[in-house]
Motif scaffolding. Structure first.
Motif, PDB file in Angstrom:
ATOM      1  N   ASP A   1      44.835  41.290  36.108  1.00  0.00           N
ATOM      2  CA  ASP A   1      45.708  42.258  35.437  1.00  0.00           C
ATOM      3  C   ASP A   1      45.973  43.403  36.405  1.00  0.00           C
ATOM      4  OD1 ASP A   1      47.003  44.049  33.841  1.00  0.00           O
ATOM      5  OD2 ASP A   1      45.368  44.335  32.410  1.00  0.00           O
ATOM      6  N   GLU A   2      47.111  43.339  37.080  1.00  0.00           N
ATOM      7  CA  GLU A   2      47.384  44.318  38.132  1.00  0.00           C
ATOM      8  C   GLU A   2      47.508  45.737  37.588  1.00  0.00           C
ATOM      9  OE1 GLU A   2      49.239  41.810  37.146  1.00  0.00           O
ATOM     10  OE2 GLU A   2      51.374  42.044  37.612  1.00  0.00           O
ATOM     11  N   VAL A   3      47.946  45.891  36.322  1.00  0.00           N
ATOM     12  CA  VAL A   3      48.035  47.226  35.732  1.00  0.00           C
ATOM     13  C   VAL A   3      46.638  47.809  35.524  1.00  0.00           C
ATOM     14  CG1 VAL A   3      48.770  48.540  33.711  1.00  0.00           C
ATOM     15  CG2 VAL A   3      50.265  46.759  34.647  1.00  0.00           C
ATOM     16  N   ARG A   4      45.735  46.996  34.969  1.00  0.00           N
ATOM     17  CA  ARG A   4      44.352  47.459  34.757  1.00  0.00           C
ATOM     18  C   ARG A   4      43.691  47.811  36.083  1.00  0.00           C
ATOM     19  NH1 ARG A   4      39.394  45.538  35.295  1.00  0.00           N
ATOM     20  NH2 ARG A   4      40.106  43.460  35.888  1.00  0.00           N
ATOM     21  N   ILE A   5      43.912  46.976  37.115  1.00  0.00           N
ATOM     22  CA  ILE A   5      43.307  47.230  38.430  1.00  0.00           C
ATOM     23  C   ILE A   5      43.871  48.514  39.032  1.00  0.00           C
ATOM     24  CG2 ILE A   5      42.995  46.308  40.756  1.00  0.00           C
ATOM     25  CD1 ILE A   5      43.340  43.484  39.469  1.00  0.00           C
ATOM     26  N   ALA A   6      45.178  48.708  38.896  1.00  0.00           N
ATOM     27  CA  ALA A   6      45.811  49.919  39.429  1.00  0.00           C
ATOM     28  C   ALA A   6      45.258  51.162  38.738  1.00  0.00           C
ATOM     29  CB  ALA A   6      47.324  49.830  39.264  1.00  0.00           C
ATOM     30  N   LYS A   7      45.044  51.072  37.426  1.00  0.00           N
ATOM     31  CA  LYS A   7      44.464  52.207  36.697  1.00  0.00           C
ATOM     32  C   LYS A   7      43.062  52.510  37.194  1.00  0.00           C
ATOM     33  CE  LYS A   7      47.005  52.030  32.340  1.00  0.00           C
ATOM     34  NZ  LYS A   7      46.926  51.832  30.875  1.00  0.00           N
ATOM     35  N   ALA A   8      42.281  51.453  37.439  1.00  0.00           N
ATOM     36  CA  ALA A   8      40.910  51.651  37.921  1.00  0.00           C
ATOM     37  C   ALA A   8      40.923  52.306  39.303  1.00  0.00           C
ATOM     38  CB  ALA A   8      40.178  50.311  37.970  1.00  0.00           C
ATOM     39  N   ILE A   9      41.848  51.911  40.163  1.00  0.00           N
ATOM     40  CA  ILE A   9      41.966  52.517  41.493  1.00  0.00           C
ATOM     41  C   ILE A   9      42.354  53.987  41.361  1.00  0.00           C
ATOM     42  CG2 ILE A   9      43.305  52.507  43.635  1.00  0.00           C
ATOM     43  CD1 ILE A   9      43.544  49.463  43.325  1.00  0.00           C
ATOM     44  N   PHE A  10      43.334  54.265  40.501  1.00  0.00           N
ATOM     45  CA  PHE A  10      43.774  55.652  40.307  1.00  0.00           C
ATOM     46  C   PHE A  10      42.615  56.520  39.811  1.00  0.00           C
ATOM     47  CE2 PHE A  10      45.138  58.998  37.451  1.00  0.00           C
ATOM     48  CZ  PHE A  10      46.055  59.691  38.240  1.00  0.00           C
TER      49      PHE A  10
ATOM     50  N   TRP B   1      35.563  51.033  44.016  1.00  0.00           N
ATOM     51  CA  TRP B   1      35.046  49.711  43.621  1.00  0.00           C
ATOM     52  C   TRP B   1      35.740  49.294  42.324  1.00  0.00           C
ATOM     53  CZ3 TRP B   1      30.848  46.691  45.690  1.00  0.00           C
ATOM     54  CH2 TRP B   1      30.529  45.563  44.931  1.00  0.00           C
ATOM     55  N   VAL B   2      36.338  48.097  42.321  1.00  0.00           N
ATOM     56  CA  VAL B   2      37.009  47.572  41.129  1.00  0.00           C
ATOM     57  C   VAL B   2      36.554  46.137  40.903  1.00  0.00           C
ATOM     58  CG1 VAL B   2      39.195  47.018  40.004  1.00  0.00           C
ATOM     59  CG2 VAL B   2      39.039  49.022  41.505  1.00  0.00           C
ATOM     60  N   CYS B   3      36.090  45.855  39.699  1.00  0.00           N
ATOM     61  CA  CYS B   3      35.752  44.481  39.308  1.00  0.00           C
ATOM     62  C   CYS B   3      37.017  43.849  38.749  1.00  0.00           C
ATOM     63  CB  CYS B   3      34.634  44.481  38.276  1.00  0.00           C
ATOM     64  SG  CYS B   3      34.094  42.843  37.839  1.00  0.00           S
ATOM     65  N   VAL B   4      37.504  42.795  39.394  1.00  0.00           N
ATOM     66  CA  VAL B   4      38.804  42.214  39.063  1.00  0.00           C
ATOM     67  C   VAL B   4      38.676  41.128  38.005  1.00  0.00           C
ATOM     68  CG1 VAL B   4      40.801  40.976  39.964  1.00  0.00           C
ATOM     69  CG2 VAL B   4      39.689  42.750  41.353  1.00  0.00           C
ATOM     70  N   SER B   5      37.915  40.082  38.310  1.00  0.00           N
ATOM     71  CA  SER B   5      37.661  38.966  37.408  1.00  0.00           C
ATOM     72  C   SER B   5      38.963  38.281  37.011  1.00  0.00           C
ATOM     73  CB  SER B   5      36.858  39.439  36.193  1.00  0.00           C
ATOM     74  OG  SER B   5      36.295  38.348  35.537  1.00  0.00           O
ATOM     75  N   ASP B   6      38.928  37.571  35.890  1.00  0.00           N
ATOM     76  CA  ASP B   6      40.058  36.780  35.435  1.00  0.00           C
ATOM     77  C   ASP B   6      40.345  37.124  33.982  1.00  0.00           C
ATOM     78  OD1 ASP B   6      42.011  34.777  35.841  1.00  0.00           O
ATOM     79  OD2 ASP B   6      40.760  33.290  34.817  1.00  0.00           O
ATOM     80  N   PRO B   7      41.574  37.418  33.572  1.00  0.00           N
ATOM     81  CA  PRO B   7      42.803  37.283  34.335  1.00  0.00           C
ATOM     82  C   PRO B   7      43.037  38.460  35.283  1.00  0.00           C
ATOM     83  CG  PRO B   7      43.302  38.052  32.143  1.00  0.00           C
ATOM     84  CD  PRO B   7      41.831  37.791  32.154  1.00  0.00           C
TER      85      PRO B   7
ATOM     86  N   LYS C   1      42.662  33.419  26.035  1.00  0.00           N
ATOM     87  CA  LYS C   1      43.327  34.461  26.805  1.00  0.00           C
ATOM     88  C   LYS C   1      44.813  34.409  26.491  1.00  0.00           C
ATOM     89  CE  LYS C   1      39.937  34.147  30.516  1.00  0.00           C
ATOM     90  NZ  LYS C   1      39.680  33.720  31.906  1.00  0.00           N
ATOM     91  N   VAL C   2      45.344  35.498  25.987  1.00  0.00           N
ATOM     92  CA  VAL C   2      46.741  35.551  25.571  1.00  0.00           C
ATOM     93  C   VAL C   2      47.500  36.430  26.547  1.00  0.00           C
ATOM     94  CG1 VAL C   2      48.307  36.084  23.684  1.00  0.00           C
ATOM     95  CG2 VAL C   2      45.997  35.298  23.196  1.00  0.00           C
ATOM     96  N   ASP C   3      48.034  35.811  27.574  1.00  0.00           N
ATOM     97  CA  ASP C   3      48.863  36.566  28.519  1.00  0.00           C
ATOM     98  C   ASP C   3      50.039  35.716  28.984  1.00  0.00           C
ATOM     99  OD1 ASP C   3      47.448  34.727  29.911  1.00  0.00           O
ATOM    100  OD2 ASP C   3      46.774  36.081  31.500  1.00  0.00           O
ATOM    101  N   MET C   4      50.406  34.742  28.152  1.00  0.00           N
ATOM    102  CA  MET C   4      51.511  33.864  28.503  1.00  0.00           C
ATOM    103  C   MET C   4      52.380  33.655  27.265  1.00  0.00           C
ATOM    104  SD  MET C   4      48.679  32.301  27.482  1.00  0.00           S
ATOM    105  CE  MET C   4      47.732  31.957  28.944  1.00  0.00           C
ATOM    106  N   GLU C   5      53.554  33.066  27.446  1.00  0.00           N
ATOM    107  CA  GLU C   5      54.477  32.881  26.342  1.00  0.00           C
ATOM    108  C   GLU C   5      53.994  31.817  25.364  1.00  0.00           C
ATOM    109  OE1 GLU C   5      57.024  34.567  25.519  1.00  0.00           O
ATOM    110  OE2 GLU C   5      57.223  35.846  27.274  1.00  0.00           O
TER     111      GLU C   5
END
Length: 1010
Positions: A257-266, A249-255, A542-546
């Motif tokens: 973050d595929e790295v955070r989601i991958a870590k949660a899956i691992f 089970w992973v809570c994704v939400s916004d933004p 949210k700071v995830d852009m240039e």
């Protein structure tokens, strides 16, 4: 929100006015008159605030007027806090070198200098005339008078402007007494979702496959419809548990973050494997994907991705790619509000599940269950039911709205109050956004000003953030929301949390073994509602852009910065030019560290230190390596959270200048080597959390003089008693003894050389619930003297959880251990020289027992079952034990306890009932254990796990007599994720592979495996 803020300011002003008659404040020209004028004007405005709060929902001009009022209220609050802080600073000693001297004499001298009478608002008495002269030199008196005058003028304009809005006075009588609340959380059962639940389960269990693995099943619907609840129902269903090898089970939400989601899956996949590898120390998605691919290869898994917002196909494909090597019938269940998200995943409209809105009848069932809890009087219930069914129509089929209204109606005792809810003008709002929040406004408006402040402040947390209860209450305290008696602030916070919970403002509760909530979350819609209430005070970036846009609101008081990455041009230093902030919450969701991040974080922290009115600074897990000395300038700071910054090595001495600091959190700062010597100057410190600070040699001795201290979660016993705080120093801290519930004593072995092993410090800590006794970690020689230490560390008999680790004595059973009649969980870890386990079967309340790495234990005999005949439970051994876990017992060979022995041996357990509630038995890395005790087959054992204990498994597989000891158990796992039985069904393929004779299985079940 204006009403709530104004209430706090008036409380502070009232406290000041009370002091005026006794203090020398009149020496400050015009301040007395200014304060009196402010109080009168604010009281007149308060009379019409309730009407103004109601009208501002549809009238922008009233909304703007309230904004001005809130701004000046914050300014008044800041001025008063400036005054109080300057006076407090002037009374503190300027030098602390003597504080940590060679002996107690110097410490006592400094202690006498520091003793003062602390009040909510502190003013200098005639005897403190020297302090006033100091303040005069720096212009504090003149400055406070000038600012008060300016605020009075501003408030004059606001008071005149209110007349233009025809605001009506409201009755400010004391609120009616509400029904008594308890700590129990009233959670409604799920209504009206059976059909949807069965549909989702059927899709998850179907043989449907596609060219691409895994099959994706989206649940799409509006906020508050119950998508997450539906997914939880399915995820925890027994059929789903038995069907899939892995559930994640992973809570994704916004933004997204595929790295955070991958870590949660691992982490979820890895935690199910004993002896598993640690999380890769990398933020590269490619590295994480390789590990995930290995873990799911050939396995049938269910992955739930809850609350997906992003429709970025490129990010999605990168995340899903390593999951494609799972078994054919693997599934991904997605919840989202957006149909376009489902289409981006390659799902057709026919494959999407759209849960229906609940019927009015089901909404009423939810409301009724909550509102009628504990209510008596059938005649009144019938009258209320007629009105309640009409209110249920207002829910528009949304279970979240029904839960919120049910929590509101629980507090309404009369038919008239229910009718007032039904006829409220809030249902008639025209503004679309306000109209959406109408049901929540009803519940919010029914709260006290204090409770309103506490709820609206929750907007500072990011969406889907796990909120720790104690953390939240401490942050409320830091903002002054729980003002009143300083002794009762924590209790008031608990009451506020309880009430907000019962109103369904929080959800997704996590509880301790006693059922107490320790964390929760907010539903997205309620988070949106809190942000709506505070949109001119709270801001999130949210700071995830240039390209970084500066803050759009000029008068922001509470600011949350969410960032995936610090460094370079992405760091938003240009957004921090204001000096109004009361809260700064930095949420770093990525754990990697680039070379330039150290510099950027230091720049950021220095900018933070320019915000002189900061009261709350949240910097958890932000990869901080250094704290600038300028931090000491934040004299208004009440709450500082630096937890999880594992590279931080020291706190600057200037931290001790934070004279108002109430809470310091530094848990899991693993490399923190020292705390400042002058900690004794933090006279207002109430909570010090340092669990997981493994590099600290000791705590500064001055902590022993912090008379306000209520929480100290970890005591470090130093080698040098003179230089650091000793265990005996804690006896003077009365608040600590009456508030402490969770406590670790680290390096207990040092008590031998300190001459403290005769002091029984813990016996009077009757509120202590969880005690951890940790001796020296690394390998060393046997030490018989440690038993004397263990005897000395006797806790109160009310203790519920006990853990003993790295103990190097041979006797593990002090007399007090078997007298802990309320003990629920007990664990022994790394007790290398203990040869015999205590008679724990006599403990009447014990529910969980874990024994790990006790390498000298070769035999567990009948003495382990306890002196049953003297047990209060009349010949019952382990009467409440549910979980029994043995691991790493390398030399354990024999577990004695056959039925004949227990029936006929008076000294053991003659005619005894043994473990009548045992549910789970886990045995891992017990390489030499040959057999299980016979009495196990008389227990109601439901789950057995045997990992890396081959000799035991071989005896079970080769002897039918041994096999009969476990044949009644419905769920049996051998090795990692190898189930030979689930829900009473044998897996014959696995039995054959493991060499179990078919004749051992007598149930006649010839079905396919599972």
């Amino acid at each position: 929100m204006a009403e709530a803020l104004l209430s706090a300011v008036l409380g502070q002003l009232f406290s000041i006015v009370t002091e005026l008659g006794n203090q020398e404040l009149r020496l400050v020209k015009d301040v007395e008159k200014s304060i009196s004028n402010l109080q009168k004007k604010l009281e007149h405005i308060q009379d019409v605030l309730e009407d103004a709060e109601r009208k501002q929902l549809d009238d922008p001009s009233v909304r703007r007027w309230l904004g001005k009022l809130k701004h000046v209220s914050y300014a008044i609050n800041d001025v008063l806090d400036d005054w109080n802080s300057e006076i407090l600073k002037s009374q503190l000693p300027t030098h602390v070198e003597e504080e940590e001297g060679d002996g107690h004499q110097k410490a006592d001298l400094v202690s006498n200098k520091m003793m003062m009478k602390k009040k909510k608002v502190c003013f200098p008495s005639p005897s403190c005339f020297f302090c006033l002269n100091q303040l005069k030199k720096v212009g504090v008196r003149h400055g406070i008078a000038l600012r008060m005058k300016e605020l009075n003028e501003t408030l004059d304009e606001i008071a005149k402007e209110k007349d233009a809005y025809s605001l009506e006075k409201t009755n400010n009588a004391s609120p009616k007494e509400r029904r008594e609340t308890t700590s129990f959380v009233y959670e409604s059962d799920v209504d009206g979702r059976d059909e949807d639940k069965n549909l989702v389960i059927s899709k998850l269990l179907s043989d449907e496959s596609s060219d691409k693995v895994p099959v994706i099943i989206p649940i799409v619907g509006m906020g508050g419809l119950g998508k997450t609840t539906l997914a939880q129902l399915v995820f925890n269903h027994e059929k789903i548990k038995t069907h899939f090898n892995e559930r994640i089970w992973v809570c994704v939400s916004d933004p997204f973050d595929e790295v955070r989601i991958a870590k949660a899956i691992f982490e979820s996949l890895n935690n199910s494997r004993p002896g598993s590898d640690r999380l890769p120390d990398s933020d590269r998605l490619e590295v994480l994907s390789q590990h995930i691919r290995t873990l799911v290869n050939g396995k049938k898994f269910l992955l739930v991705l809850d609350d997906v917002w992003s429709d970025d196909r490129e990010k999605w494909e990168k995340l899903i790619q390593p999951l494609r090597c799972g078994a054919v019938r693997s599934r991904v269940l997605v919840t989202t509000r957006k149909t376009e998200v489902a289409h981006m995943m390659g799902v057709t409209s026919s494959q999407i599940i759209y849960p229906d809105q609940l019927s009015e009848d089901h909404c009423w069932k939810i409301i009724k269950r909550l509102a009628f809890e504990g209510r008596n009087g059938e005649e009144l219930k019938q009258q209320l039911e007629e009105v309640g069914k009409e209110i249920a129509k207002k829910c528009k089929g949304l279970p979240l709205v029904a839960k919120t209204l049910g929590g509101l109606l629980f507090s309404k005792q009369t038919l008239k109050e229910w009718e007032d809810v039904l006829s409220s003008k809030l249902w008639e709002l025209q503004d679309e956004q306000s109209k959406t929040f109408a049901p929540f406004f009803l519940s919010y408006n029914d709260l006290s000003p204090r409770q309103k402040r506490c709820f609206s402040y929750c907007s500072v947390f990011p969406k889907d953030f796990k909120i720790e209860r104690s953390n939240l209450i401490e942050m409320w305290m830091s903002q002054g929301y729980l003002s009143g008696s300083p002794q009762d602030m924590e209790k008031e916070g608990e009451k506020c949390f309880q009430i907000l919970t019962m109103r369904s403002f929080f959800q997704d509760f996590e509880r301790d073994v006693d059922g107490n909530i320790y964390s929760c979350k907010m539903h997205d819609i309620l988070h949106d509602f809190s942000q709506y209430l505070t949109k001119n005070e709270c801001s999130t970036m949210k700071v995830d852009m240039e390209d970084i846009e500066p803050l759009s609101v000029e008068k922001v008081r509470h600011f949350t910065l969410q960032t995936l990455k610090l460094g370079g041009a992405k760091f938003p230093t240009s957004t921090f030019h204001q000096n109004n902030l009361h809260t700064l919450f930095l949420n770093c969701s990525s754990s990697g560290l680039d070379d330039d991040d150290d510099y950027d974080m230091l720049v950021f922290l220095r900018i933070c230190c320019d915000h002189k009115h900061l009261r709350t600074l949240y910097l958890e897990k932000c990869r901080i390596t250094n704290i600038p000395e300028q931090l000491g300038q934040l004299i208004h700071l009440r709450y500082l959270n630096l937890s999880g910054n594992s590279r931080l090595r020291a706190l600057p001495d200037e931290v001790c200048d934070l004279c108002n600091l109430q809470t310091l959190r530094i848990q899991y700062c693993r490399h923190l080597q020292r705390l400042p010597k002058g900690m004794g100057k933090l006279v207002n410190l109430r909570h010090l959390y340092c669990f997981g600070c493994y590099s600290l040699e000791g705590l500064p001795k001055g902590i022993g003089r912090l008379t306000e201290l209520r929480i100290l979660d970890r005591m470090i016993i130093p080698e040098n008693n003179e230089a650091y705080l000793s265990l005996g120093d804690l006896k003077k801290l009365n608040h600590l003894q009456s508030h402490q519930t969770d406590f670790e004593i680290f390096n207990c072995h040092n008590l031998i050389s300190m001459g403290e092993n005769k002091e029984r410090v813990l016996m009077n800590w009757k509120y202590l619930v969880h005690l951890r006794l940790s001796f020296k970690r690394w390998y060393r020689k046997i030490c018989e003297d440690e038993f004397g230490i263990l005897e000395t560390l006797q806790p109160h008999r009310g203790l519920k959880r006990l853990s003993i680790s790295s103990y190097f004595g041979t006797n593990l059973c002090p007399e007090w251990m078997v007298s802990l009649v309320h003990l629920k969980t007990l664990s022994f870890f790394h007790c290398l020289y203990v040869e015999k386990l205590p008679p724990l079967g006599s403990l009447p309340s014990l529910e969980e027992l874990r024994v790990s790495v006790c390498n000298k234990v070769r035999k567990i005999g009948v003495e382990f079952l306890g002196n049953i005949k003297h047990n209060n439970n009349n010949n019952v051994s382990f009467p409440k034990l549910k979980l029994l876990d043995f691991s790493g017992m390398e030399n354990w060979e024999e577990w004695e306890g056959n039925i004949e022995t227990t029936e006929h041996t008076d000294d053991a357990a003659g005619g005894a009932i043994i473990m009548p509630r045992l549910d789970s038995l886990q045995i891992s890395s017990c390489f030499n254990l040959k057999s299980l005790p016979e009495y196990l087959k008389l227990t109601p054992l439901k789950n057995l796990s045997i990992l890396w204990s081959n000799m035991l498994w071989q005896s079970l597989a080769q002897s039918e007599k041994e096999w009969l000891k476990i044949s009644h158990i419905p769920n049996i796992e051998i090795g990692s994720n190898v189930a030979i039985r689930r829900d009473g069904k044998w897996n014959y393929d696995e039995l054959a592979r493991l060499g179990v004779p078919r004749a051992f299985v007598h149930d006649g079940n010839e079905e396919d495996p599972f």
